[in-house]
Scaffold this active site. Structure first.
Site, short mmCIF file in Angstrom:
data_model
loop_
_atom_site.label_atom_id
_atom_site.label_comp_id
_atom_site.label_asym_id
_atom_site.label_seq_id
_atom_site.Cartn_x
_atom_site.Cartn_y
_atom_site.Cartn_z
N ASN A 109 0.84 -1.19 0.00
CA ASN A 109 0.00 0.00 0.00
C ASN A 109 0.88 1.25 0.00
O ASN A 109 1.98 1.26 0.54
CB ASN A 109 -0.95 0.00 1.22
CG ASN A 109 -0.38 0.74 2.42
OD1 ASN A 109 -0.42 1.97 2.48
ND2 ASN A 109 0.18 -0.01 3.37
N PHE A 113 -1.72 8.07 4.49
CA PHE A 113 -2.54 8.65 5.57
C PHE A 113 -3.81 9.32 5.05
O PHE A 113 -4.18 10.43 5.47
CB PHE A 113 -1.74 9.67 6.40
CG PHE A 113 -0.63 9.09 7.24
CD1 PHE A 113 -0.52 7.73 7.47
CD2 PHE A 113 0.32 9.93 7.81
CE1 PHE A 113 0.51 7.20 8.24
CE2 PHE A 113 1.35 9.41 8.59
CZ PHE A 113 1.45 8.05 8.80
N SER A 173 5.61 5.04 8.76
CA SER A 173 5.01 4.75 7.46
C SER A 173 5.97 5.18 6.36
O SER A 173 6.55 6.27 6.42
CB SER A 173 3.69 5.49 7.29
OG SER A 173 3.24 5.40 5.96
N ASN A 175 5.07 5.94 3.40
CA ASN A 175 4.27 6.58 2.36
C ASN A 175 4.03 8.07 2.56
O ASN A 175 3.27 8.67 1.81
CB ASN A 175 2.93 5.85 2.24
CG ASN A 175 3.11 4.39 1.88
OD1 ASN A 175 3.91 4.06 1.01
ND2 ASN A 175 2.40 3.51 2.57
N THR A 176 4.64 8.65 3.59
CA THR A 176 4.62 10.10 3.79
C THR A 176 6.05 10.60 3.75
O THR A 176 6.90 10.13 4.50
CB THR A 176 3.97 10.47 5.14
OG1 THR A 176 2.59 10.08 5.12
CG2 THR A 176 4.06 11.96 5.41
N LYS A 215 5.33 3.40 16.98
CA LYS A 215 5.34 2.37 15.94
C LYS A 215 6.56 2.58 15.04
O LYS A 215 6.74 3.67 14.49
CB LYS A 215 4.06 2.42 15.11
CG LYS A 215 3.91 1.23 14.15
CD LYS A 215 2.50 1.14 13.59
CE LYS A 215 2.31 -0.13 12.78
NZ LYS A 215 0.92 -0.28 12.32
N ASN A 244 5.90 -1.55 11.36
CA ASN A 244 5.12 -1.05 10.24
C ASN A 244 5.46 -1.87 8.99
O ASN A 244 6.14 -2.89 9.08
CB ASN A 244 5.43 0.43 10.01
CG ASN A 244 4.22 1.23 9.54
OD1 ASN A 244 3.51 0.79 8.64
ND2 ASN A 244 3.99 2.39 10.12
#
Length: 333
Positions: A109, A113, A173, A175-176, A215, A244
């Site tokens: 993915n 967020f 994450s 993805n940021t 996390k 994560n």
């Protein structure tokens, strides 16, 4: 039964299938068509001053906005974590942004967020019947510069504090942009120190202690992990979630493995377990560990516990194994 449903769901785009599944679960729950599973097990666990009826929890990301908490609770989870939520609503990354690696029992993915913001989540939390342990996972907005990240996390932590059993700070994450930089050095120290100061004031204000959980990524080197644990111990963080999603692709053979984003599921299992083992040695039982990453069966869950974790969180395992996985794990973990 789930094997039949899964075949149908896997004909849909993954993001569409996810929303369809949750909406169907919510409708079935409202119509009392779901047999509510008992949360209690012989392995009741106390962690950070909280008593968990069983060790099996739902990881953040499954219900980002708190729309399905009561329905999900009926499946027998010992605790539920919602989010990741940001201060303001944000759309996340462009679609498509979720990919199934079916043969690998994995998902990639790059959602970024996507959520409806903290105000929406709080409205939802005021309406739920669930009175179990609820974690709220918080993250930095895409547009927030790193030098302002600590202020934003503190503002968000303060806002959602009254509604949480514990709060997870997501700094891992992939993805940021630049988010994982917050896992290191002065940026991490400043962030955690400011959050712990806020926690002290909020505890006095609300007469309620809400544990702070961090996390972390599975892609940290041994040296990075050692440095991080020193900071976690210095700042007296309450717990760590490991881990994560990963940027590594070891064990993933599906052609879609080349898609950018965070990988979860079976190929993540070994990476996550290795981090837990290192964490367990470094933390020496001073900070508890919650395992997340590649748990698809009882063997995987026992592996995490034997590595040093006290609790388990599911996400991708639910997609590939179905809700019966929760009952199986509750009965055997």
């Amino acid at each position: 039964m789930y094997s039949i449903i899964k075949k149908l769901l896997f004909q849909l785009d993954p993001e569409t299938a996810h929303h369809f599944s949750l909406t169907s679960l919510k409708i079935a729950h409202s119509l009392k068509l779901i047999r509510i599973h008992n949360q209690q097990s012989s392995h009741q666990t106390t962690l950070c001053g909280l008593t968990f009826p069983n060790r099996i929890g739902l990881a953040a990301g499954f219900d980002k906005n708190g729309d399905y908490i009561d329905a999900l609770a009926s499946l027998g989870f010992g605790f539920i974590e919602v989010g990741t939520v940001t201060l303001q609503p944000q759309d996340g990354n462009p679609k498509p942004r979720i990919f199934r690696l079916t043969e690998d029992q994995a998902i990639i993915n790059r959602l970024g967020f996507n959520n409806k913001g903290s105000d929406y989540l709080i409205k939802r939390l005021k309406k739920i019947n669930y009175r179990g342990i609820l974690g709220i996972n918080i993250g930095k907005s895409h547009s927030t510069e790193l030098r302002h990240a600590s202020d934003e996390y503190v503002q968000l932590f303060t806002k959602i504090y009254p509604y949480a059993s514990y709060v997870t700070v997501n700094i891992s994450s992939p993805n940021t942009k630049e988010l994982r930089e917050l896992q290191h050095g002065d940026l991490l120290s400043t962030l955690l120190r400011n959050l712990k100061n806020a926690q002290t004031m909020l505890n006095q204000q609300h007469n309620k202690y809400v544990p702070l959980v961090i996390k972390i990524a599975p892609d940290l080197t041994s040296a990075e992990l050692a440095q991080m644990t020193e900071i976690l111990l210095d700042e007296k963080i309450d717990a760590v979630i490991a881990t994560n999603t990963t940027l590594q692709r070891d064990g993933a053979s599906d052609p879609l493995a080349s898609q950018p984003g965070g990988l979860s599921g079976k190929p993540l299992r070994a990476h996550s377990t290795a981090i837990i083992k290192q964490l367990s040695l470094l933390l020496a039982d001073k900070i508890p560990i919650i395992a997340s990453g590649g748990i698809l069966n009882v063997h995987d869950a026992h592996e995490k516990l034997n590595a040093g974790a006290q609790l388990i969180q599911l996400y991708t395992g639910l997609i590939y194994s179905g809700p019966s996985l929760i009952k199986t794990l509750v009965e055997n973990i």
